[in-house]
Structures are given as C-alpha cells and as structure tokens.
Design a protein around this motif. Structure first.
Motif, PDB file in Angstrom:
ATOM      1  N   ALA A 222      46.125  13.691  80.810  1.00 41.69           N
ATOM      2  CA  ALA A 222      47.379  14.003  81.717  1.00 41.69           C
ATOM      3  C   ALA A 222      48.649  14.065  80.901  1.00 41.69           C
ATOM      4  CB  ALA A 222      47.541  13.093  82.710  1.00 41.69           C
ATOM      5  N   ALA A 223      48.946  13.153  80.071  1.00 41.74           N
ATOM      6  CA  ALA A 223      50.108  13.204  79.149  1.00 41.74           C
ATOM      7  C   ALA A 223      50.406  14.437  78.250  1.00 41.74           C
ATOM      8  CB  ALA A 223      50.187  12.044  78.609  1.00 41.74           C
ATOM      9  N   VAL A 224      49.200  14.739  77.632  1.00 41.43           N
ATOM     10  CA  VAL A 224      49.476  16.083  77.026  1.00 41.43           C
ATOM     11  C   VAL A 224      49.784  17.242  77.684  1.00 41.43           C
ATOM     12  CG1 VAL A 224      48.041  17.585  75.366  1.00 41.43           C
ATOM     13  CG2 VAL A 224      48.184  15.191  75.043  1.00 41.43           C
ATOM     14  N   GLU A 225      49.026  17.195  78.806  1.00 41.00           N
ATOM     15  CA  GLU A 225      49.143  18.598  79.670  1.00 41.00           C
ATOM     16  C   GLU A 225      50.653  18.418  80.169  1.00 41.00           C
ATOM     17  OE1 GLU A 225      46.017  19.022  82.316  1.00 41.00           O
ATOM     18  OE2 GLU A 225      44.292  19.092  80.511  1.00 41.00           O
ATOM     19  N   SER A 226      50.966  17.492  80.935  1.00 41.36           N
ATOM     20  CA  SER A 226      52.597  17.335  81.216  1.00 41.36           C
ATOM     21  C   SER A 226      53.592  17.623  80.262  1.00 41.36           C
ATOM     22  CB  SER A 226      52.686  15.637  81.847  1.00 41.36           C
ATOM     23  OG  SER A 226      53.874  15.831  82.433  1.00 41.36           O
ATOM     24  N   ALA A 227      53.375  17.196  79.014  1.00 42.22           N
ATOM     25  CA  ALA A 227      54.263  17.307  77.973  1.00 42.22           C
ATOM     26  C   ALA A 227      54.296  18.780  77.700  1.00 42.22           C
ATOM     27  CB  ALA A 227      53.847  16.671  76.646  1.00 42.22           C
ATOM     28  N   LYS A 228      53.151  19.594  77.614  1.00 45.05           N
ATOM     29  CA  LYS A 228      53.003  21.098  77.592  1.00 45.05           C
ATOM     30  C   LYS A 228      54.031  21.538  78.506  1.00 45.05           C
ATOM     31  CE  LYS A 228      50.361  25.041  77.014  1.00 45.05           C
ATOM     32  NZ  LYS A 228      48.973  25.848  76.546  1.00 45.05           N
ATOM     33  N   GLU A 229      53.658  21.477  79.512  1.00 43.49           N
ATOM     34  CA  GLU A 229      54.360  21.884  80.883  1.00 43.49           C
ATOM     35  C   GLU A 229      55.812  21.841  80.978  1.00 43.49           C
ATOM     36  OE1 GLU A 229      51.990  22.285  85.033  1.00 43.49           O
ATOM     37  OE2 GLU A 229      51.807  20.230  84.328  1.00 43.49           O
ATOM     38  N   THR A 230      56.166  20.510  80.317  1.00 43.48           N
ATOM     39  CA  THR A 230      57.673  20.056  80.440  1.00 43.48           C
ATOM     40  C   THR A 230      58.239  20.971  79.442  1.00 43.48           C
ATOM     41  OG1 THR A 230      57.191  18.018  81.248  1.00 43.48           O
ATOM     42  CG2 THR A 230      59.142  18.270  80.113  1.00 43.48           C
ATOM     43  N   ILE A 231      57.820  21.223  78.061  1.00 43.68           N
ATOM     44  CA  ILE A 231      58.218  21.989  77.042  1.00 43.68           C
ATOM     45  C   ILE A 231      58.589  23.442  77.469  1.00 43.68           C
ATOM     46  CG2 ILE A 231      57.975  22.803  74.770  1.00 43.68           C
ATOM     47  CD1 ILE A 231      56.357  20.206  74.215  1.00 43.68           C
ATOM     48  N   LEU A 232      57.512  23.961  78.191  1.00 38.59           N
ATOM     49  CA  LEU A 232      57.611  25.309  78.465  1.00 38.59           C
ATOM     50  C   LEU A 232      58.624  25.358  79.660  1.00 38.59           C
ATOM     51  CD1 LEU A 232      54.083  26.547  78.392  1.00 38.59           C
ATOM     52  CD2 LEU A 232      55.771  26.864  76.722  1.00 38.59           C
ATOM     53  N   LEU A 253      54.995  11.116  85.731  1.00 41.22           N
ATOM     54  CA  LEU A 253      53.528  10.799  84.855  1.00 41.22           C
ATOM     55  C   LEU A 253      53.485   9.390  84.924  1.00 41.22           C
ATOM     56  CD1 LEU A 253      51.128  12.060  83.411  1.00 41.22           C
ATOM     57  CD2 LEU A 253      52.852  11.855  81.376  1.00 41.22           C
ATOM     58  N   CYS A 254      54.545   8.680  84.253  1.00 41.58           N
ATOM     59  CA  CYS A 254      54.647   7.093  84.113  1.00 41.58           C
ATOM     60  C   CYS A 254      53.991   6.538  85.428  1.00 41.58           C
ATOM     61  CB  CYS A 254      55.707   6.628  83.632  1.00 41.58           C
ATOM     62  SG  CYS A 254      56.260   7.099  81.862  1.00 41.58           S
ATOM     63  N   ALA A 255      54.564   6.757  86.742  1.00 43.17           N
ATOM     64  CA  ALA A 255      54.351   6.292  87.780  1.00 43.17           C
ATOM     65  C   ALA A 255      53.009   6.567  88.411  1.00 43.17           C
ATOM     66  CB  ALA A 255      55.281   6.546  88.762  1.00 43.17           C
ATOM     67  N   SER A 256      52.411   7.665  87.984  1.00 41.77           N
ATOM     68  CA  SER A 256      50.965   8.153  88.874  1.00 41.77           C
ATOM     69  C   SER A 256      49.826   8.135  87.732  1.00 41.77           C
ATOM     70  CB  SER A 256      51.260   9.608  89.165  1.00 41.77           C
ATOM     71  OG  SER A 256      51.554  10.437  87.950  1.00 41.77           O
ATOM     72  N   ASN A 257      50.053   7.852  86.415  1.00 43.96           N
ATOM     73  CA  ASN A 257      49.094   7.932  85.617  1.00 43.96           C
ATOM     74  C   ASN A 257      48.235   6.619  85.445  1.00 43.96           C
ATOM     75  OD1 ASN A 257      47.019   8.500  83.773  1.00 43.96           O
ATOM     76  ND2 ASN A 257      48.545   9.219  82.090  1.00 43.96           N
ATOM     77  N   VAL A 260      48.051   4.528  81.924  1.00 42.09           N
ATOM     78  CA  VAL A 260      49.100   3.893  81.317  1.00 42.09           C
ATOM     79  C   VAL A 260      48.731   2.481  80.780  1.00 42.09           C
ATOM     80  CG1 VAL A 260      51.597   3.284  81.536  1.00 42.09           C
ATOM     81  CG2 VAL A 260      50.903   5.397  82.207  1.00 42.09           C
ATOM     82  N   MET A 261      48.628   1.545  81.645  1.00 47.28           N
ATOM     83  CA  MET A 261      48.513   0.365  81.433  1.00 47.28           C
ATOM     84  C   MET A 261      47.131   0.012  80.472  1.00 47.28           C
ATOM     85  SD  MET A 261      50.840  -0.999  82.994  1.00 47.28           S
ATOM     86  CE  MET A 261      50.546  -2.689  82.453  1.00 47.28           C
ATOM     87  N   GLY A 262      46.017   0.675  80.655  1.00 46.69           N
ATOM     88  CA  GLY A 262      45.031   0.338  79.683  1.00 46.69           C
ATOM     89  C   GLY A 262      45.548   0.970  78.264  1.00 46.69           C
ATOM     90  N   ARG A 263      45.946   2.134  78.219  1.00 44.23           N
ATOM     91  CA  ARG A 263      46.336   2.482  76.831  1.00 44.23           C
ATOM     92  C   ARG A 263      47.596   1.778  76.325  1.00 44.23           C
ATOM     93  NH1 ARG A 263      45.024   7.641  74.727  1.00 44.23           N
ATOM     94  NH2 ARG A 263      43.404   8.632  75.882  1.00 44.23           N
ATOM     95  N   SER A 264      48.405   1.100  77.069  1.00 38.87           N
ATOM     96  CA  SER A 264      49.525   0.408  76.508  1.00 38.87           C
ATOM     97  C   SER A 264      48.869  -1.020  76.147  1.00 38.87           C
ATOM     98  CB  SER A 264      50.494   0.087  77.498  1.00 38.87           C
ATOM     99  OG  SER A 264      51.202   1.317  78.177  1.00 38.87           O
ATOM    100  N   GLN A 265      47.709  -1.561  76.842  1.00 43.93           N
ATOM    101  CA  GLN A 265      47.163  -2.741  76.211  1.00 43.93           C
ATOM    102  C   GLN A 265      46.423  -2.520  74.899  1.00 43.93           C
ATOM    103  OE1 GLN A 265      47.577  -5.884  78.000  1.00 43.93           O
ATOM    104  NE2 GLN A 265      46.841  -6.528  75.938  1.00 43.93           N
ATOM    105  N   GLU A 266      45.846  -1.394  74.583  1.00 41.97           N
ATOM    106  CA  GLU A 266      45.284  -0.937  73.409  1.00 41.97           C
ATOM    107  C   GLU A 266      46.300  -1.174  72.352  1.00 41.97           C
ATOM    108  OE1 GLU A 266      43.307   2.813  73.945  1.00 41.97           O
ATOM    109  OE2 GLU A 266      41.488   2.029  74.848  1.00 41.97           O
ATOM    110  N   PHE A 267      47.400  -0.668  72.709  1.00 42.26           N
ATOM    111  CA  PHE A 267      48.567  -0.441  71.626  1.00 42.26           C
ATOM    112  C   PHE A 267      48.982  -1.962  71.423  1.00 42.26           C
ATOM    113  CE2 PHE A 267      53.201  -0.985  71.316  1.00 42.26           C
ATOM    114  CZ  PHE A 267      53.342  -0.046  70.043  1.00 42.26           C
ATOM    115  N   PHE A 268      49.111  -2.715  72.359  1.00 42.75           N
ATOM    116  CA  PHE A 268      49.484  -4.359  72.158  1.00 42.75           C
ATOM    117  C   PHE A 268      48.615  -4.955  71.439  1.00 42.75           C
ATOM    118  CE2 PHE A 268      51.356  -3.774  76.791  1.00 42.75           C
ATOM    119  CZ  PHE A 268      52.762  -3.249  76.226  1.00 42.75           C
ATOM    120  N   ASP A 269      47.260  -4.575  71.459  1.00 41.67           N
ATOM    121  CA  ASP A 269      46.138  -5.350  70.668  1.00 41.67           C
ATOM    122  C   ASP A 269      45.979  -4.606  69.551  1.00 41.67           C
ATOM    123  OD1 ASP A 269      45.782  -6.999  73.163  1.00 41.67           O
ATOM    124  OD2 ASP A 269      44.030  -5.607  73.826  1.00 41.67           O
ATOM    125  N   ARG A 270      46.353  -3.503  69.239  1.00 40.85           N
ATOM    126  CA  ARG A 270      46.433  -2.743  67.773  1.00 40.85           C
ATOM    127  C   ARG A 270      45.307  -2.454  67.642  1.00 40.85           C
ATOM    128  NH1 ARG A 270      49.985  -6.841  64.019  1.00 40.85           N
ATOM    129  NH2 ARG A 270      51.829  -6.717  65.338  1.00 40.85           N
TER     130      ARG A 270
END
Length: 284
Positions: A222-232, A253-257, A260-270
């Motif tokens: 969802a983030a990749v597709e939203s980023a592409k749409e935004t750029i265009l 995107l931040c509010a609806s995806n 976000v929380m699960g991927r952020s936790q993976e980042f925190f846990d490295r």
C-alpha cells in the motif's frame, strides 16, 4: 526457442509476440520479435494492452518487469503496420487516440497503474522504445544499451509521452539533444542524464533487476503504490500544491494502513528485511 505454457494460459509461447509469465508476485513481460529488434506492431500493442490490464487487476501481482528478447529492448513502433494507419485516419487521429497510447502504458487509463513497473533494458532502445521505457517507473540498463529518438529522421517526433517524460526526468537540454539531432546515446550517458537508474554489465542485468524487485517487494504494498501515485500527481504542480498533495496522501496512508504498527515494531526489534549497518538482515 522452446514452446512453453505461459502463466496466463497461453500454450504456444514460442510464437507469441509478447511473452507473459507470472512468478509469484512478479509479472515478467518479454517483447518477443527479435527478428525485427522487438518492434511493436499493432498485434503486439493490443497484446500489451491485455497484459497490462491483467497485471493491474491481478491482486496476486505486485511488480512487473518488461524486457526484450535477443539483443534489443525494442526498436520502437513497427512503422510497417503503424505508419500506414497514421497516414489514412485523418487529422483527428491525435484527438481520437488520446486514451490509446502504443504499448498500453504510455498514455490513457493504463498509464495510471499503481503497481511498480521496471524496465530491464538489454540492448537498443529507440523511437517508441524510449517512450515505453520512460513510462516505466524504474529503468535498469545493460552496458550494451543504446538510446535514441530517431523519429525526426522519418519526418515525425514522439507523440506518446516521449517528449513529456524526457523533459520531466532529464531536463530540457538533454531532451533537446536527443529530439533535435536524432543521434543515439550510450547507457552511461543516459545514466548521467537521469534517463535510467543504473547501468550494469550485460550478463548481470537480470540479477540486478531481481535485486531491485526484491527491494520493492520487501516494502509495504500500500505504501509503495501510494508513493507512486503521489509522485505522478505532483508533477507539474506549483510547490504549495505539491506539498498539499503529499501531505494529503501521506497522512491518509499512515492513518488507514493496518500494516504500519507491525512493520514499525519489526524496525524497533531490528528484524525488518534488508537492514544494513550494525544489525543487518537478509533481504529475501
């Protein structure tokens, strides 16, 4: 070339002008007319439109890669089939074809596909080939690749996004050079002009493309597709409007995806994929 069953059910891939294979989340598209340097005739154009629509609508596919068979990406539109049509349809052809660009993704509804498209440019990329490549989101080129907009030699100039996308990506000076001289440039020159994202040794091209695809796939879809749409969407807008569009899509995107929380936790846990530095992780 051997006959094989393609992923979309076509059984005689050896005779297909465009090959289409689905491998997991990746769509692999190959222009398959090496005897004419993969020139896109009307039949190949129509098949590409079908393929892009299927890629867009197949929820299991996330990324597409397009390349050419043999020693060329594509020599462009096959003038033996297209030029007679253009000469006979009359002065309204431009208006009538606004939503029907050659090869599908250059103009019209298929140009707004949200999923990333990567061009693996394995050789000559000229004429409409430049337009097709520039309509992709990322372009990785073999060091054997050559680029040129030769239409001016034939009494024409690009009409399928070639001028627009060259100016947007490379600037007026480089676009003027290609479009006014009709001369080719090397992959290295194209890279310095921001026309392509990378140049690699020819034998390493598909390995490098796979790495790029793997990097895309590690990211949230969802983030990749939203980023592409935004750029265009921000291209050509005034700065204030660009910032508003970015904020609107980014915060939405931040509010609806839900990822976000699960991927952020993976980042925190490295443990997120493809980390570098002191806590590296594997990409695949």
């Amino acid at each position: 070339m051997t006959t094989e069953v393609s992923a979309d059910g076509r059984t005689d891939a050896s005779t297909e002008k465009v090959l289409y294979e689905k491998r997991g989340p990746i769509a692999w598209i190959t222009l398959n007319r090496p005897e004419v340097k993969n020139a896109v005739d009307i039949e190949a154009h129509e098949r590409l439109c079908e393929i892009w629509a299927d890629f867009r609508d197949d929820e299991d596919l996330r990324v597409a890669v397009i390349t050419g068979a043999g020693d060329a990406f594509t020599s462009g539109a096959d003038l033996r089939t297209h030029a007679p049509e253009w000469q006979t349809v009359g002065p309204m052809v431009g208006r009538e074809r606004l939503d029907d660009g050659v090869s599908g993704i250059t103009r019209g509804p298929l140009a707004s596909i949200k999923k990333p498209i990567v061009a693996a440019i394995n050789g000559w990329c000229v004429g409409h080939g430049v337009e097709l490549a520039m309509a992709c989101d990322l372009r990785i080129a073999s060091d054997r690749a050559q680029f040129g907009t030769f239409e001016v030699r034939r009494g024409m100039h690009p009409a399928d996004g070639g001028i627009v996308r060259l100016v947007n990506s490379c600037g007026v000076g480089f676009a003027m050079e290609l479009l006014l001289t009709g001369n080719p440039v090397s992959a290295e020159r194209a890279y310095t002009a921001n026309m392509i994202n990378a140049v690699v040794p020819h034998d390493e091209l598909m390995d490098e493309v796979q790495k790029v695809v793997d990097n895309i796939l590690r990211c949230d879809q969802a983030a990749v597709e939203s980023a592409k749409e935004t750029i265009l969407e921000i291209i050509g807008r005034p700065l204030h409007d660009q910032l508003r569009v970015e904020a609107m899509w980014g915060y939405a995107l931040c509010a609806s995806n839900p990822a976000v929380m699960g991927r952020s936790q993976e980042f925190f846990d490295r443990v997120d994929k493809g980390r570098t530095g002191s806590t590296p992780t594997e990409l695949a």
